[in-house]
Write an enzyme that holds these catalytic residues in place. Structure first.
Site, short mmCIF file in Angstrom:
data_model
loop_
_atom_site.label_atom_id
_atom_site.label_comp_id
_atom_site.label_asym_id
_atom_site.label_seq_id
_atom_site.Cartn_x
_atom_site.Cartn_y
_atom_site.Cartn_z
N LYS A 1 -9.09 0.45 -2.91
CA LYS A 1 -8.73 -0.96 -2.98
C LYS A 1 -10.09 -1.43 -3.88
O LYS A 1 -10.19 -2.89 -4.30
CB LYS A 1 -9.31 -0.84 -1.26
CG LYS A 1 -8.23 -0.88 -0.06
CD LYS A 1 -6.89 -1.24 -1.02
CE LYS A 1 -5.69 -0.19 -0.24
NZ LYS A 1 -4.26 -0.79 -1.03
N THR B 1 3.97 -4.14 10.48
CA THR B 1 4.97 -3.63 9.49
C THR B 1 5.88 -2.93 10.46
O THR B 1 5.58 -2.57 11.55
CB THR B 1 4.66 -2.65 8.71
OG1 THR B 1 3.48 -1.87 8.47
CG2 THR B 1 3.97 -4.29 7.84
N TYR C 1 -8.92 6.00 -0.28
CA TYR C 1 -8.68 5.04 0.38
C TYR C 1 -9.42 4.11 -0.04
O TYR C 1 -8.89 2.77 -1.11
CB TYR C 1 -8.44 4.52 1.79
CG TYR C 1 -8.31 3.24 2.10
CD1 TYR C 1 -6.40 3.14 1.75
CD2 TYR C 1 -8.78 1.93 2.68
CE1 TYR C 1 -5.64 1.75 2.61
CE2 TYR C 1 -8.03 0.84 2.91
CZ TYR C 1 -7.00 1.01 3.12
OH TYR C 1 -6.27 -0.18 3.11
#
Length: 281
Positions: free
Chosen positions: A178, A209, A174
């Site tokens: 990014k 979300t 991850y």
């Protein structure tokens, strides 16, 4: 109040989540938004996502005052991405805004190994999916957009990233994803600056979300009310895209809460979100 009427935007990964909010945020200011993604029907998804699709998002964009156009596209397939841009140019003759939001890591985020698991015990597919749709897909879509925008001498590219590009967050794959997005933004900005096409990485805050709302039902520590709405992220992009002086900051990382403070607007609930920079940068 800004006005994006007549502006043509492409938002990748906009069936749900942050992407859907971005499309809505551009739509509320009148933009024509191509809502791209793979989800045409949500029947195969968990119950809390069954009503999400590119068509639902497009309808909401239109209901807010924009023009929502659903376009099915698998951003892992170059030919489909190229066909998307060809289609938009045939219909509109230009592309003003590209928002690269699609992220392949989402299919892993609900798995226990995504957090608190050393990288050598995680599946290699976690890396592959972060890279394929999250870095490479950004590059491919931006390549298509840059050809158009360089010719136009106008446009803007926004790559949705997060604080994992600056500090360890979640897992190795991850963070590398990014950080790569941030470097991609900076280097594309360098090459596009003379064509007056700014490029930015965008860091949202914690966003409520559909997934976070569902997760909060099972975790009392999560404060949904303190989070940014997905549409707030879209509002931030709308204001930056409307700023004719944005080129002076091209290549930088922008933080949603700080954008709102700079331009003087709030979230859809009237709140002024706080920047996470001090805690996560």
């Amino acid at each position: 109040m800004i006005d994006l009427t007549g502006k043509v935007a492409i938002v990748t990964g906009a069936s749900r989540g942050v992407g859907k909010g971005i499309a809505r945020g551009l739509g509320e200011f009148g933009a024509t938004v191509y809502v791209t993604g793979r989800t045409e029907k949500g029947e195969h998804l968990p119950a809390f996502l069954k009503e999400t699709s590119i068509y639902q998002t497009a309808e909401e964009v239109t209901s807010l005052g924009g023009v929502g156009i659903a376009y099915r596209c698998n951003h892992a397939i170059d030919e489909e991405v190229e066909a998307l841009f060809t289609h938009v140019m045939e219909e509109q003759g230009k592309v003003d805004i590209l928002v690269n939001n699609a992220w392949g890591g989402g299919i892993h985020a609900w798995q226990a190994y995504f957090f608190h698991t050393p990288f050598w015990e995680q599946p290699i597919t976690l890396w592959d999916d972060n890279y394929q749709v999250g870095v490479r897909s950004n590059y491919v879509a931006s390549r298509c957009a840059a050809k158009i925008m360089a010719e136009q001498k106008s446009g803007i590219i926004i790559n949705v990233s997060f604080y994992g590009g600056r500090n360890y967050l979640n897992n190795v794959a991850y963070g590398v994803c990014k950080a790569s997005v941030d470097r991609l933004s900076a280097d594309m900005a360098y090459e596009l600056k003379d064509h007056h096409v700014p490029v930015f990485s965008l860091y949202p805050g914690q966003v409520r979300t559909e997934g976070m709302i569902e997760f909060a039902k099972h975790n009392e520590a999560i404060d949904i009310g303190a989070m940014e709405s997905p549409q707030f992220v879209g509002r931030c992009i709308a204001y930056v895209a409307n700023d004719h002086e944005a080129i002076k900051d091209t290549g930088k990382i922008l933080i949603t809460a700080e954008i709102a403070q700079h331009y003087g607007f709030t979230d859809v609930d009237g709140k002024q979100p706080k920047s996470l920079k001090a805690a996560l940068w």
